[in-house]
Write an enzyme that holds these catalytic residues in place. Structure first.
Site, PDB file in Angstrom:
ATOM      1  N   GLN A 126       0.834  -1.197   0.000  1.00 17.99           N
ATOM      2  CA  GLN A 126       0.000   0.000   0.000  1.00 17.99           C
ATOM      3  C   GLN A 126       0.875   1.255   0.000  1.00 17.99           C
ATOM      4  O   GLN A 126       1.569   1.520   0.989  1.00 17.99           O
ATOM      5  CB  GLN A 126      -0.876   0.002   1.262  1.00 17.99           C
ATOM      6  CG  GLN A 126      -1.743   1.231   1.422  1.00 17.99           C
ATOM      7  CD  GLN A 126      -2.418   1.278   2.799  1.00 17.99           C
ATOM      8  OE1 GLN A 126      -1.932   0.677   3.756  1.00 17.99           O
ATOM      9  NE2 GLN A 126      -3.522   1.983   2.892  1.00 17.99           N
ATOM     10  N   GLY A 127       0.816   2.038  -1.082  1.00 16.62           N
ATOM     11  CA  GLY A 127       1.607   3.263  -1.177  1.00 16.62           C
ATOM     12  C   GLY A 127       0.751   4.500  -0.969  1.00 16.62           C
ATOM     13  O   GLY A 127       0.467   5.223  -1.932  1.00 16.62           O
ATOM     14  N   SER A 129       0.953   6.563   2.519  1.00 12.69           N
ATOM     15  CA  SER A 129       1.652   7.530   3.383  1.00 12.69           C
ATOM     16  C   SER A 129       2.933   8.039   2.732  1.00 12.69           C
ATOM     17  O   SER A 129       3.615   7.311   2.004  1.00 12.69           O
ATOM     18  CB  SER A 129       2.018   6.877   4.718  1.00 12.69           C
ATOM     19  OG  SER A 129       0.879   6.349   5.332  1.00 12.69           O
ATOM     20  N   GLU A 244     -10.389  -0.989   5.678  1.00 17.52           N
ATOM     21  CA  GLU A 244      -9.176  -1.321   6.424  1.00 17.52           C
ATOM     22  C   GLU A 244      -9.487  -1.485   7.916  1.00 17.52           C
ATOM     23  O   GLU A 244      -8.858  -2.267   8.616  1.00 17.52           O
ATOM     24  CB  GLU A 244      -8.118  -0.221   6.219  1.00 17.52           C
ATOM     25  CG  GLU A 244      -6.742  -0.595   6.755  1.00 17.52           C
ATOM     26  CD  GLU A 244      -5.680   0.480   6.547  1.00 17.52           C
ATOM     27  OE1 GLU A 244      -5.971   1.497   5.883  1.00 17.52           O
ATOM     28  OE2 GLU A 244      -4.573   0.296   7.062  1.00 17.52           O
ATOM     29  N   SER A 383      -4.571   6.600  13.055  1.00 23.85           N
ATOM     30  CA  SER A 383      -4.160   6.555  14.475  1.00 23.85           C
ATOM     31  C   SER A 383      -5.386   6.664  15.393  1.00 23.85           C
ATOM     32  O   SER A 383      -6.453   7.119  14.976  1.00 23.85           O
ATOM     33  CB  SER A 383      -3.185   7.702  14.780  1.00 23.85           C
ATOM     34  OG  SER A 383      -3.902   8.913  14.842  1.00 23.85           O
TER      35      SER A 383
HETATM   36  C1  LIG Z   1       3.990  -0.372  11.372  1.00 25.46           C
HETATM   37  C2  LIG Z   1       3.337   0.569  10.410  1.00 25.46           C
HETATM   38  C3  LIG Z   1       2.979   0.106   9.159  1.00 25.46           C
HETATM   39  C4  LIG Z   1       2.405   0.974   8.233  1.00 25.46           C
HETATM   40  N1  LIG Z   1       2.135   0.513   6.970  1.00 25.46           N
HETATM   41  C5  LIG Z   1       1.714   1.379   6.025  1.00 25.46           C
HETATM   42  C6  LIG Z   1       1.559   0.945   4.665  1.00 25.46           C
HETATM   43  O1  LIG Z   1       1.762  -0.219   4.339  1.00 25.46           O
HETATM   44  N2  LIG Z   1       1.187   1.854   3.738  1.00 25.46           N
HETATM   45  C7  LIG Z   1       0.931   3.156   4.062  1.00 25.46           C
HETATM   46  O2  LIG Z   1       0.561   3.919   3.176  1.00 25.46           O
HETATM   47  N3  LIG Z   1       1.087   3.610   5.341  1.00 25.46           N
HETATM   48  C8  LIG Z   1       1.466   2.745   6.323  1.00 25.46           C
HETATM   49  N4  LIG Z   1       1.643   3.180   7.614  1.00 25.46           N
HETATM   50  C9  LIG Z   1       1.500   4.603   7.890  1.00 25.46           C
HETATM   51  C10 LIG Z   1       0.350   4.956   8.806  1.00 25.46           C
HETATM   52  O3  LIG Z   1      -0.859   4.939   8.098  1.00 25.46           O
HETATM   53  C11 LIG Z   1       0.675   6.347   9.390  1.00 25.46           C
HETATM   54  O4  LIG Z   1       1.770   6.173  10.254  1.00 25.46           O
HETATM   55  C12 LIG Z   1      -0.481   6.933  10.146  1.00 25.46           C
HETATM   56  O5  LIG Z   1      -1.508   7.295   9.275  1.00 25.46           O
HETATM   57  C13 LIG Z   1      -0.039   8.185  10.949  1.00 25.46           C
HETATM   58  O6  LIG Z   1       0.633   9.081  10.127  1.00 25.46           O
HETATM   59  P1  LIG Z   1       2.093   9.652  10.512  1.00 25.46           P
HETATM   60  O7  LIG Z   1       2.972   8.507  10.876  1.00 25.46           O
HETATM   61  O8  LIG Z   1       2.545  10.548   9.414  1.00 25.46           O
HETATM   62  O9  LIG Z   1       1.873  10.498  11.836  1.00 25.46           O
HETATM   63  P2  LIG Z   1       1.236  12.015  11.953  1.00 25.46           P
HETATM   64  O10 LIG Z   1       0.108  12.111  11.045  1.00 25.46           O
HETATM   65  O11 LIG Z   1       2.431  12.930  11.737  1.00 25.46           O
HETATM   66  O12 LIG Z   1       0.798  11.997  13.427  1.00 25.46           O
HETATM   67  C14 LIG Z   1       1.691  12.191  14.541  1.00 25.46           C
HETATM   68  C15 LIG Z   1       0.843  12.199  15.823  1.00 25.46           C
HETATM   69  O13 LIG Z   1      -0.085  13.313  15.788  1.00 25.46           O
HETATM   70  C16 LIG Z   1      -1.423  12.849  15.938  1.00 25.46           C
HETATM   71  N5  LIG Z   1      -2.321  13.635  15.083  1.00 25.46           N
HETATM   72  C17 LIG Z   1      -2.156  13.943  13.762  1.00 25.46           C
HETATM   73  N6  LIG Z   1      -3.191  14.666  13.302  1.00 25.46           N
HETATM   74  C18 LIG Z   1      -4.055  14.821  14.334  1.00 25.46           C
HETATM   75  C19 LIG Z   1      -5.330  15.467  14.482  1.00 25.46           C
HETATM   76  N7  LIG Z   1      -5.922  16.062  13.446  1.00 25.46           N
HETATM   77  N8  LIG Z   1      -5.950  15.423  15.690  1.00 25.46           N
HETATM   78  C20 LIG Z   1      -5.365  14.766  16.751  1.00 25.46           C
HETATM   79  N9  LIG Z   1      -4.135  14.152  16.667  1.00 25.46           N
HETATM   80  C21 LIG Z   1      -3.504  14.162  15.483  1.00 25.46           C
HETATM   81  C22 LIG Z   1      -1.397  11.400  15.498  1.00 25.46           C
HETATM   82  O14 LIG Z   1      -2.420  10.655  16.100  1.00 25.46           O
HETATM   83  C23 LIG Z   1      -0.028  10.945  15.974  1.00 25.46           C
HETATM   84  O15 LIG Z   1      -0.067  10.606  17.352  1.00 25.46           O
HETATM   85  C24 LIG Z   1       2.169   2.329   8.583  1.00 25.46           C
HETATM   86  C25 LIG Z   1       2.520   2.777   9.873  1.00 25.46           C
HETATM   87  C26 LIG Z   1       3.083   1.917  10.776  1.00 25.46           C
HETATM   88  C27 LIG Z   1       3.455   2.446  12.150  1.00 25.46           C
END
Ligand SMILES: Cc1cc2nc3c(=O)[nH]c(=O)nc-3n(C[C@H](O)[C@H](O)[C@H](O)COP(=O)(O)OP(=O)(O)OC[C@H]3O[C@@H](n4cnc5c(N)ncnc54)[C@H](O)[C@@H]3O)c2cc1C
Length: 398
Positions: A126-127, A129, A244, A383
């Site tokens: 899945q591409g 993020s 999902e 999240s």
């Molecule tokens: C093990 C793992 C596997 C993954 N696999 C995939 C994959 O295969 N393909 C893919 O596309 N993605 C994947 N992801 C990505 C995942 O979907 C993102 O990590 C997730 O959506 C959070 O985005 P971020 O990491 O950029 O954190 P951010 O969006 O930067 O968030 C950082 C923190 O701020 C909080 N936050 C952000 N916005 C808000 C808001 N509006 N209100 C309150 N709190 C907020 C979040 O809850 C978090 O605690 C994976 C992530 C992990 C950890």
């Protein structure tokens, strides 16, 4: 609302349970019980066994290999699969891109991809993020410039789970840089063998390799690999993300892990009584079991409602939050149960901490990495903070 299973549903549960008992290869079951890391072959082998039985893609339309089961039977199937415990079919194909292709793809895309997804002939990733586009996914920057019959894709994806195994990746890309956020996004299917794609591993805190960065450098993608209409990718992504979260509560998995926890806590400990005889530890297990029972009731209410409504429910966000909190709580209790064996051993040169414990008995080795690995469940799939925002809007009307 009647939360009890009908006689027909109980007979179905027994049939699934017997299949899981007889068909799941013992080495895969052992890895699952002990929370060891699965290899690619384990997942492929098991999905093909399910597919041969006609159960790899139960929720798909019958014409494409689905079973026509009611939501309750689908729930029972997943519960039994997780309790076995058996691996899930690969979600990126079966739960994510498959249903998108079924709903919005061309006939050619359906014929080409769906049977290969069901049989795991193609491994998908899945591409979505990107650095700077996770929770705020619509700010993604990867571009797809139209050039004749192709798009030329440039940019970077991150956290891409098991991209190192992938034959295909489904991507959100920006085909119209002038359009605002959500409106300029398209959904592309990209062959991972295309020149210009680089996969780089991200080392995770558990010592494993599960996620990656994926770079696109002038990658040519035939226009026929776009799903649906140009610039409508955001609608397809929302549809996908709704799927999902389905089944993300993982109640069966938590039940299986609690069973394992009790087995470990009952073991003799040198110079001390088994942990299960410690009242405070038993109270902790009971507390998490009570939470799990309550979650199961909520899940059954959602499933029973689906029996009547036949559409997704925003309550899946509640299931995601509680389910992930319980999974993490159980992983913490497992860590507590193994005590000093949970200590990482940094001096062990090439410690594969999942499969070769540097200290303690062999079965204890995977549990500290499992604890660290499971921090992810409150982050991916949207999240838990984002789920709270969804509950506030869609359920509480704030
Ligand atoms: C093990 C793992 C596997 C993954 N696999 C995939 C994959 O295969 N393909 C893919 O596309 N993605 C994947 N992801 C990505 C995942 O979907 C993102 O990590 C997730 O959506 C959070 O985005 P971020 O990491 O950029 O954190 P951010 O969006 O930067 O968030 C950082 C923190 O701020 C909080 N936050 C952000 N916005 C808000 C808001 N509006 N209100 C309150 N709190 C907020 C979040 O809850 C978090 O605690 C994976 C992530 C992990 C950890």
């Amino acid at each position: 609302m009647d939360l009890r299973f009908t006689p027909d549903e109980i007979a179905f549960r027994d049939e699934v349970r017997a299949f899981m008992r007889d068909a799941l290869p013992a080495p895969i079951r052992r890895k699952m019980v002990e929370a060891r890391r699965l290899e690619k072959d384990d997942i492929v082998t098991w999905q093909r066994i399910l597919n041969a039985r006609g159960w790899a893609v139960p929720h798909w339309p019958v014409a494409w290999g689905g079973t026509g089961w009611s939501p309750v039977k689908q729930y029972i199937f997943h519960e039994e699969l997780q309790q076995a415990p058996a691996p899930d079919p690969l979600p990126f194909g079966v739960n994510m891109v498959g249903p998108v292709i079924i709903a919005f793809g061309s006939e050619a895309q359906k014929r080409r991809h769906l049977p290969r997804i069901a049989n795991l002939d193609d491994w998908w990733c899945q591409g979505f993020s990107e650095p700077g586009a996770g929770s705020d996914l619509a700010s993604l920057k990867t571009t797809a410039r139209r050039d004749g019959d192709s798009y030329v894709v440039n940019g970077q994806k991150t956290w891409t789970t098991t991209a190192q195994y992938a034959d295909w990746i489904f991507c959100l890309v920006r085909a119209d840089p002038a359009a605002k956020k959500q409106q300029g996004i398209s959904f592309l299917l990209i062959d991972m063998k295309t020149p210009g794609i680089t996969v780089r591993p991200i080392q995770t805190i558990d010592g494993g390799r599960e996620v990656n960065e994926v770079f696109f450098d002038d990658v040519r993608v035939p226009v026929e690999n776009r799903v649906g209409e140009e610039n409508r990718g955001w609608d397809y992504a929302k549809f996908l993300l709704g799927n999902e979260r389905t089944g993300i509560a993982r109640i069966g998995t938590s039940k299986a892990r609690i069973r394992r926890l009790k087995e470990i806590a009952a073991l003799e400990r040198a110079g001390d009584k088994p942990l299960i005889e410690d009242e405070r530890f038993r109270t902790k297990i009971a507390a998490v079991e009570v939470e799990l029972k309550a979650l199961e009731m909520t899940q059954l209410r959602v499933v029973a409602a689906a029996r009547e409504r036949n559409e997704p429910d925003p309550a899946s966000s509640i299931l995601k939050i509680k389910g992930s909190e319980i999974q993490q709580a159980v992983s913490e209790l497992l860590l507590e149960a193994i005590g000093p064996y949970a200590l990482p051993e940094e001096t062990h040169d090439d410690a594969d901490r999942w499969n070769e414990p540097p200290i303690g008995p062999e079965w204890a080795g995977p549990l500290a990495p499992h604890y660290f690995n499971w921090r992810k469940v409150s982050i991916y799939g949207g999240s838990n903070e984002i789920q709270k925002n969804i509950i506030a809007k869609a359920i509480l009307g704030l």
